[in-house]
Motif scaffolding. Sequence first.
Motif, mmCIF file in Angstrom:
data_model
loop_
_atom_site.group_PDB
_atom_site.id
_atom_site.type_symbol
_atom_site.label_atom_id
_atom_site.label_comp_id
_atom_site.label_asym_id
_atom_site.label_seq_id
_atom_site.Cartn_x
_atom_site.Cartn_y
_atom_site.Cartn_z
ATOM 1 N N GLY A 9 3.916 78.107 42.806
ATOM 2 C CA GLY A 9 2.795 78.784 42.149
ATOM 3 C C GLY A 9 2.094 79.734 43.103
ATOM 4 O O GLY A 9 0.898 79.977 42.989
ATOM 5 N N ALA A 10 2.845 80.287 44.054
ATOM 6 C CA ALA A 10 2.272 81.133 45.102
ATOM 7 C C ALA A 10 1.960 82.531 44.582
ATOM 8 O O ALA A 10 2.543 82.992 43.601
ATOM 9 C CB ALA A 10 3.240 81.224 46.278
ATOM 10 N N ARG A 11 1.047 83.183 45.278
ATOM 11 C CA ARG A 11 0.671 84.562 44.971
ATOM 12 C C ARG A 11 0.759 85.381 46.254
ATOM 13 O O ARG A 11 0.779 84.830 47.345
ATOM 14 C CB ARG A 11 -0.759 84.627 44.440
ATOM 15 C CG ARG A 11 -0.977 83.848 43.164
ATOM 16 C CD ARG A 11 -2.410 83.885 42.735
ATOM 17 N NE ARG A 11 -3.246 83.437 43.866
ATOM 18 C CZ ARG A 11 -4.535 83.628 43.954
ATOM 19 N NH1 ARG A 11 -5.172 84.246 43.016
ATOM 20 N NH2 ARG A 11 -5.218 83.201 44.986
ATOM 21 N N ALA B 60 -6.842 72.304 52.328
ATOM 22 C CA ALA B 60 -7.767 72.878 51.357
ATOM 23 C C ALA B 60 -7.053 73.125 50.027
ATOM 24 O O ALA B 60 -5.825 73.183 49.967
ATOM 25 C CB ALA B 60 -8.322 74.192 51.900
ATOM 26 N N GLN B 61 -7.831 73.295 48.964
ATOM 27 C CA GLN B 61 -7.258 73.577 47.645
ATOM 28 C C GLN B 61 -6.592 74.948 47.590
ATOM 29 O O GLN B 61 -5.752 75.199 46.741
ATOM 30 C CB GLN B 61 -8.340 73.494 46.561
ATOM 31 C CG GLN B 61 -8.726 72.083 46.217
ATOM 32 C CD GLN B 61 -7.592 71.328 45.544
ATOM 33 O OE1 GLN B 61 -6.914 71.841 44.669
ATOM 34 N NE2 GLN B 61 -7.370 70.109 45.983
ATOM 35 N N ALA B 62 -6.967 75.832 48.483
ATOM 36 C CA ALA B 62 -6.364 77.170 48.543
ATOM 37 C C ALA B 62 -6.193 77.552 50.003
ATOM 38 O O ALA B 62 -6.968 77.143 50.856
ATOM 39 C CB ALA B 62 -7.252 78.183 47.828
ATOM 40 N N GLU C 189 -0.022 82.975 49.506
ATOM 41 C CA GLU C 189 -1.207 82.177 49.201
ATOM 42 C C GLU C 189 -0.842 81.065 48.231
ATOM 43 O O GLU C 189 -0.039 81.269 47.326
ATOM 44 C CB GLU C 189 -2.274 83.049 48.537
ATOM 45 C CG GLU C 189 -2.829 84.117 49.425
ATOM 46 C CD GLU C 189 -3.855 84.985 48.700
ATOM 47 O OE1 GLU C 189 -4.126 84.751 47.496
ATOM 48 O OE2 GLU C 189 -4.379 85.901 49.334
ATOM 49 N N TRP C 190 -1.435 79.892 48.416
ATOM 50 C CA TRP C 190 -1.318 78.834 47.417
ATOM 51 C C TRP C 190 -2.713 78.529 46.903
ATOM 52 O O TRP C 190 -3.707 78.742 47.598
ATOM 53 C CB TRP C 190 -0.648 77.580 47.995
ATOM 54 C CG TRP C 190 -1.587 76.620 48.675
ATOM 55 C CD1 TRP C 190 -2.376 75.669 48.087
ATOM 56 C CD2 TRP C 190 -1.863 76.538 50.075
ATOM 57 N NE1 TRP C 190 -3.108 75.000 49.028
ATOM 58 C CE2 TRP C 190 -2.812 75.514 50.256
ATOM 59 C CE3 TRP C 190 -1.407 77.216 51.197
ATOM 60 C CZ2 TRP C 190 -3.307 75.159 51.498
ATOM 61 C CZ3 TRP C 190 -1.890 76.861 52.427
ATOM 62 C CH2 TRP C 190 -2.820 75.843 52.574
ATOM 63 N N THR C 191 -2.775 78.058 45.669
ATOM 64 C CA THR C 191 -4.030 77.639 45.066
ATOM 65 C C THR C 191 -3.761 76.359 44.285
ATOM 66 O O THR C 191 -3.021 76.382 43.303
ATOM 67 C CB THR C 191 -4.595 78.710 44.114
ATOM 68 O OG1 THR C 191 -4.726 79.922 44.841
ATOM 69 C CG2 THR C 191 -5.946 78.313 43.563
ATOM 70 N N GLY C 192 -4.320 75.267 44.714
ATOM 71 C CA GLY C 192 -4.175 74.001 44.007
ATOM 72 C C GLY C 192 -2.773 73.423 44.090
ATOM 73 O O GLY C 192 -1.937 73.854 44.883
ATOM 74 N N LEU C 193 -2.548 72.429 43.237
ATOM 75 C CA LEU C 193 -1.252 71.754 43.203
ATOM 76 C C LEU C 193 -0.158 72.695 42.741
ATOM 77 O O LEU C 193 -0.410 73.583 41.918
ATOM 78 C CB LEU C 193 -1.313 70.566 42.236
ATOM 79 C CG LEU C 193 -2.077 69.345 42.715
ATOM 80 C CD1 LEU C 193 -2.280 68.364 41.562
ATOM 81 C CD2 LEU C 193 -1.349 68.667 43.847
#
Length: 127
Positions: free
Chosen positions: A81-83, A47-49, A103-107
């Motif tokens: 680019g993790a949160r 998934a994208q996220a 969490e990851w979101t997108g590339l």
Amino acid sequence: HAPNDGRKNGARASVLLLDMGCSGEEAIATLRQILATALTAPSPPVAQAGVAVLRLRCGRRARAVKKWLRDTSRQIETELGARRIELLHLLCDRETERTAVFEWTGLPPPQSEAAKANDDRPAEKNV
């Protein structure tokens, strides 16, 4: 009826569980490559996220673990680019191991010049 392979809003993995037999830096670089490859595939399997759970191993002595934790957390944030990064010491983790949950979101963001230079370095051989 065609199988649901991720196309046209089909099911995609939103949780990644990774236990790699390498150091934290190598594991993060490998996960970066996995996410970049999977998210740009014609039929993305992820998934994208989502959430990643990554077992990390410190290649240093136990006394150096605190600094390694700070450095690793920063690297996860900048390289992936993790949160919401949490580095946990679970009961199953050895003294120099931690489990990262984030969490990851997108590339992942574009790779920094310093990181590219490190990737171009020849690997050291242990003799």
